[in-house]
Design an enzyme around this catalytic site. Structure first.
Site, PDB file in Angstrom:
ATOM      1  N   HIS A  76       0.838  -1.212   0.000  1.00  0.00           N
ATOM      2  CA  HIS A  76       0.000   0.000   0.000  1.00  0.00           C
ATOM      3  C   HIS A  76       0.866   1.252   0.000  1.00  0.00           C
ATOM      4  CE1 HIS A  76       0.361   0.633   4.458  1.00  0.00           C
ATOM      5  NE2 HIS A  76       0.325  -0.681   4.533  1.00  0.00           N
ATOM      6  N   ASP A  78      -0.055   4.336   1.057  1.00  0.00           N
ATOM      7  CA  ASP A  78      -0.290   5.278   2.164  1.00  0.00           C
ATOM      8  C   ASP A  78       0.505   4.886   3.400  1.00  0.00           C
ATOM      9  OD1 ASP A  78      -2.104   2.988   2.334  1.00  0.00           O
ATOM     10  OD2 ASP A  78      -2.932   3.977   4.100  1.00  0.00           O
ATOM     11  N   ASP A 115       6.369   0.837   6.535  1.00  0.00           N
ATOM     12  CA  ASP A 115       5.026   0.246   6.398  1.00  0.00           C
ATOM     13  C   ASP A 115       4.213   1.236   5.576  1.00  0.00           C
ATOM     14  OD1 ASP A 115       2.477  -0.710   6.673  1.00  0.00           O
ATOM     15  OD2 ASP A 115       2.297  -0.269   8.803  1.00  0.00           O
ATOM     16  N   GLU A 145      -4.847   1.927   3.138  1.00  0.00           N
ATOM     17  CA  GLU A 145      -4.860   0.677   3.908  1.00  0.00           C
ATOM     18  C   GLU A 145      -5.017   0.970   5.400  1.00  0.00           C
ATOM     19  OE1 GLU A 145      -3.261  -2.705   6.240  1.00  0.00           O
ATOM     20  OE2 GLU A 145      -2.479  -0.685   6.171  1.00  0.00           O
ATOM     21  N   GLU A 146      -4.306   1.987   5.854  1.00  0.00           N
ATOM     22  CA  GLU A 146      -4.197   2.228   7.296  1.00  0.00           C
ATOM     23  C   GLU A 146      -5.481   2.733   7.944  1.00  0.00           C
ATOM     24  OE1 GLU A 146      -1.711   1.179   8.827  1.00  0.00           O
ATOM     25  OE2 GLU A 146       0.044   1.216   7.531  1.00  0.00           O
ATOM     26  N   ASP A 169       3.577  -6.800   3.239  1.00  0.00           N
ATOM     27  CA  ASP A 169       3.147  -5.867   4.296  1.00  0.00           C
ATOM     28  C   ASP A 169       3.221  -6.538   5.663  1.00  0.00           C
ATOM     29  OD1 ASP A 169       2.218  -3.541   5.441  1.00  0.00           O
ATOM     30  OD2 ASP A 169       0.110  -3.900   4.942  1.00  0.00           O
ATOM     31  N   HIS A 454       3.893   2.728  13.015  1.00  0.00           N
ATOM     32  CA  HIS A 454       2.802   3.631  13.416  1.00  0.00           C
ATOM     33  C   HIS A 454       3.217   4.556  14.563  1.00  0.00           C
ATOM     34  CE1 HIS A 454      -0.418   0.634  11.669  1.00  0.00           C
ATOM     35  NE2 HIS A 454       0.572   0.885  10.839  1.00  0.00           N
TER      36      HIS A 454
HETATM   37 ZN   LIG Z   1       0.883  -1.769   6.325  1.00  0.00          ZN
END
Ligand SMILES: [Zn+2]
Length: 480
Positions: A76, A78, A115, A145-146, A169, A454
């Site tokens: 992904h 994003d 990520d 995705e997030e 991922d 994150h």
């Molecule tokens: Zn991810």
């Protein structure tokens, strides 16, 4: 000045750094999506950009692989935008400030976007290569995705022909993911009737539970505060004339509820029974959960009640709390330690005059998700509750005969002299949504070591990126 220019594999880190200069938090992907389209056009590669801004870039197979079936490589575009409290980084405009410390790449004061930028960088490095043998490649880069996997959910998959999908991922090298859970959220609500009642009001609160993520940690079989409260109230209703006043518990549908509270009314002569029952149940709970939840605490305090539920409403709600299933429901017979289906009573709240329970249901086998939904419906019917189901998302069921998994295990074992670990997760992945769009796709998910994703201290291992690249290249060579 390129910060990563001396790192190997050169092209992978080059494209990762180029992407890091383009703001690309979830919901803000237009720029990076257009940049990917330009990347393809500059190299005369076939490219598709759909309404959700997902990008598909195709490259023919190299010499000897012209007739092989295409392999979809997916990640992904994003990233999560988290920054240090003191940082004034603007995720809508500013490039990330990459830096290298020992074996790791960081972004100063922000998430790194390893990520899942590293997946895209691998894909672009393959598309840009002229010396790597590979079958036809279909690079699929999704959006959002997030924050809900909207890109995968709204993907226009009509131009994809590949029957093998490699999702990059996962965040731990040497672990291959081979299945994920689907799920649905269910609410059951009760409209209580109230009446006058000559009772004394008390508040019972249950605290001290550990809780945890309702997918990943459901296997630990920790206590659920709302379920404990239900058992306590049921026992109490056997001992005396109990009426409910109000209820609350938990805070998120996908977190095991840690605290719960009931305001009740009983006749004043039943006060001793209340204390006795609380003590009996507190001992039972502490005994049952002595390993996973040793700190369960039940407290009673006096309270006030303006309106008190009728006996019937009280019974309906308590019966529901006691009988509705919760926690692990089915374990896998193919992968040891994998939860196949579960549900979590995450929230108990009062909304618009109704008492409402929210359950997060998960399963990697669709029919077992339906089985749980049916049980909730049947129990709600018996207790005069109203059921709603929403936020349905599909699973990726374990494939006992997977060609790509077999090739990946063989390639990895040969390359590193040890077996990879095969894992499935009891939570949602884009692979579930992609499996629904591409039912015939044989899929696997892996990736290099990422840490603290994150968060502003997210970092990515350079040597792991290199090993995972070598593995990916070797795997593609073997997918003739
Ligand atoms: Zn991810």
């Amino acid at each position: 000045m390129a910060v990563l220019k001396d790192l190997q594999p050169g092209k992978v880190f080059h494209f990762f750094e180029e992407m890091s200069n383009i703001p690309r938090t979830s919901g803000n992907e237009k720029m990076i999506s257009d940049w990917l389209v330009r990347f393809a056009k500059d190299r005369n590669l076939e490219v598709h950009q759909d309404e959700a801004l997902n990008v598909i870039i195709k490259k023919p197979g190299t010499s000897g692989y012209e007739k092989s079936s295409a392999v979809i490589i997916q990640g992904h575009m994003d990233m999560v935008g988290e920054k240090a409290t003191e940082s004034n980084h603007n995720f809508l405009n500013d490039p990330l400030k990459l830096r290298v410390i020992d074996d790791y790449v960081y972004a100063t004061d922000t998430t790194l976007g390893g990520d899942d930028g590293i997946a895209v960088a691998y894909g672009l490095a393959l598309l840009d290569s002229s010396d790597i043998p590979h079958p036809p490649i279909e690079l699929l880069v999704t959006t959002n995705e997030e924050t809900g996997m909207d890109g995968a959910a709204n993907l226009d998959a009509s131009s994809l022909t590949g029957k093998t999908l490699i999702n990059i991922d996962a965040e731990e090298e040497g672990i291959f993911l081979v299945s994920c859970a689907g799920g649905i959220t269910s609410t059951v609500s009760f409209q209580p009737d109230y009446e006058k009642y000559q009772g004394e009001a008390f508040k019972i609160s249950i605290t001290g539970l550990k809780g945890g993520h309702s997918g990943i940690e459901i296997i630990k079989q920790r206590a659920n505060s709302v379920k404990l409260l239900g058992r306590l109230l049921y026992k109490l209703s056997e001992e005396c004339d109990l009426r409910l006043v109000s209820l609350s518990g938990g805070s998120k549908h996908n977190a095991i509820s840690r605290e719960a509270e009931a305001h009740i009314a009983i006749l004043s002569e039943d006060y001793t029974k209340l204390n006795e029952t609380v003590n009996i149940m507190a001992d039972a709970f502490r005994n049952e959960y002595s390993v996973e939840d040793p700190d369960i605490k039940i407290q009673v305090a006096s309270s006030k009640a303006d309106k008190i539920m009728t006996k019937k409403s009280t019974e309906n709600i308590i019966s529901y709390m006691v009988t509705v299933p919760d926690g692990v429901q089915t374990m896998s017979k193919e992968i040891e330690g994998l939860v196949v289906s579960s549900l979590n009573l995450g929230v108990l709240e009062e909304l618009n005059g109704k008492v409402q329970f929210t359950h997060a249901i998960r399963s990697s086998v669709k029919s077992l998700k339906f089985e749980i939904m049916v049980r909730i419906r049947a129990i709600a019917d018996l207790c005069s509750g109203t059921v709603q189901m929403f936020s349905d998302y599909p699973e990726w069921q374990y494939e006992s005969d997977s060609k790509v998994r077999k090739a990946a295990v063989e390639t990895y074992s040969k390359l590193y002299g040890k077996e990879p670990e095969i894992q499935a997760i009891h939570a949602g992945l884009e692979c579930g949504l992609l499996k629904e769009k591409l039912p015939e796709a044989d899929m696997i998910s892996f990736g290099p070591n990422l840490y603290n994703v994150h968060t502003p201290s997210e970092h990515m291992s350079i040597s792991s990126v290199a090993r995972t690249w070598d593995f990916l290249v070797a795997l593609l060579k073997n997918l003739k």
